[in-house]
Enzyme design. Structure first.
Site, PDB file in Angstrom:
ATOM      1  N   ASP A 103       0.875  -0.974   0.296  1.00 11.97           N
ATOM      2  CA  ASP A 103      -0.127  -0.047   0.076  1.00 11.97           C
ATOM      3  C   ASP A 103       0.919   1.339   0.075  1.00 11.97           C
ATOM      4  OD1 ASP A 103      -3.064   0.729   0.524  1.00 11.97           O
ATOM      5  OD2 ASP A 103      -1.813   2.202   1.948  1.00 11.97           O
ATOM      6  N   TYR A 210      -2.106  11.102   2.497  1.00 11.08           N
ATOM      7  CA  TYR A 210      -3.191  11.480   1.308  1.00 11.08           C
ATOM      8  C   TYR A 210      -2.813  12.883   1.039  1.00 11.08           C
ATOM      9  CZ  TYR A 210      -4.914   6.492   1.420  1.00 11.08           C
ATOM     10  OH  TYR A 210      -4.841   5.196   1.645  1.00 11.08           O
ATOM     11  N   HIS A 266      -6.647  -6.843  -0.964  1.00  9.05           N
ATOM     12  CA  HIS A 266      -5.690  -5.677  -0.810  1.00  9.05           C
ATOM     13  C   HIS A 266      -4.961  -6.237   0.483  1.00  9.05           C
ATOM     14  CE1 HIS A 266      -3.987  -1.445  -1.017  1.00  9.05           C
ATOM     15  NE2 HIS A 266      -4.283  -1.554   0.395  1.00  9.05           N
TER      16      HIS A 266
END
Length: 287
Positions: A103, A210, A266
């Site tokens: 990730d 982010y 994921h």
């Protein structure tokens, strides 16, 4: 996990709480967790790598758990995150390391391998594409834009933090459970995550990874091509990232290979730890 020790290592102006295992003189493997995890993501891999003679370092990356949690969004620009890794390698007395990243940890690994390849022996990316592959893959799989919509939500001020922290992080934890195979995260695991998320300002500083995307990488990487050997491990049921982005990433690698893992999402590191261990060690030990 009884053979794991912990050390706080100061690099690039921050302190990284780091899990360490294996012989100090062994070849270095750096494990970089993703969002919203911490060093604990690698609990199934640290021991086997250490037993094979590797020196293993799994830091809580900046903004997470017991590492420094600067509030400024600029502190989470990709160059800063990369510099944490290269300085950690030097602080551990090495010139280079094998980097394994999942990730967001994989995004940092890709950028390190592309912009500072002299620090990277080999790179293993787990369910994360090379960043330039994302816009290219959207042309091949338009659903990627929808899959990535949560990234836009995280750009909002304050609201994401309130929603994720609501009711003792219950919905935050449910997000892990709902997007993974049943039983992948135990109640004990989720309690450890909640404890990490409960650190002061941790939800904000995790989300700032982010928000830091707006700053973009400063280093201009020639064609974004990656010269160290790369293996991509990909759980096929990823709800956030498309298989097209994984395939497109190979176009940026001088020596890259892609392995899809069935019955995985994921969160393949948690769902198929034995397979991940085999694929990681096999690749590291290839000559």
């Amino acid at each position: 996990m009884q053979n794991i020790s912990f050390e706080t290592i100061t690099v690039n102006g921050v302190s990284l709480h780091t899990a360490l295992a294996g012989p100090k003189e062994g070849p270095l493997v750096v494990l970089l967790h993703g969002f919203p995890e911490f060093w604990y993501e690698w609990r199934h891999l640290i021991g086997p790598l250490a037993a094979r003679g590797y020196r293993v370092a799994a830091p809580d990356q900046r903004g997470y758990n017991q590492s420094s949690r600067p509030l400024e969004i600029d502190a989470y620009a990709l160059d800063e995150l990369r510099n944490d890794v290269t300085e950690l390698i030097k602080a551990l007395g090495r010139e280079k390391a094998v980097i394994v990243g999942h990730d967001w940890g994989g995004a940092v690994g890709w950028y390190t391998a592309a912009s500072k390849p002299e620090y990277v022996e080999k790179f293993i990316a787990i369910n994360i594409p090379h960043l330039p592959a994302m816009p290219a893959s959207m042309k091949k799989d338009p659903t990627q834009l929808l899959r990535s919509s949560y990234m836009l939500f995280f750009q909002l001020p304050r609201l994401p933090e309130k929603l994720l922290a609501y009711n003792d992080f219950e919905e935050f934890a449910n997000g892990l459970v709902k997007t993974s195979r049943p039983g992948s995260f135990t109640e004990e695991d989720l309690e450890k995550y909640k404890e990490a998320w409960s650190q002061p300002n941790a939800v904000t500083t995790m989300i700032n990874w982010y928000r830091g995307m707006r700053k973009g990488p400063k280093d201009i990487v020639e064609s974004s091509h990656v010269t160290p050997p790369v293996r991509i491990i990909w759980g096929v049921g990823d709800a956030f990232l498309s298989k097209a982005s994984a395939r497109t990433s190979l176009e940026y690698c001088r020596a890259g290979e892609l392995i899809f893992v069935s019955d995985a999402t994921h969160w393949v590191v948690h769902e198929q730890p034995d397979i991940v261990e085999r694929l990681v060690t096999e690749f590291i030990e290839q000559t």
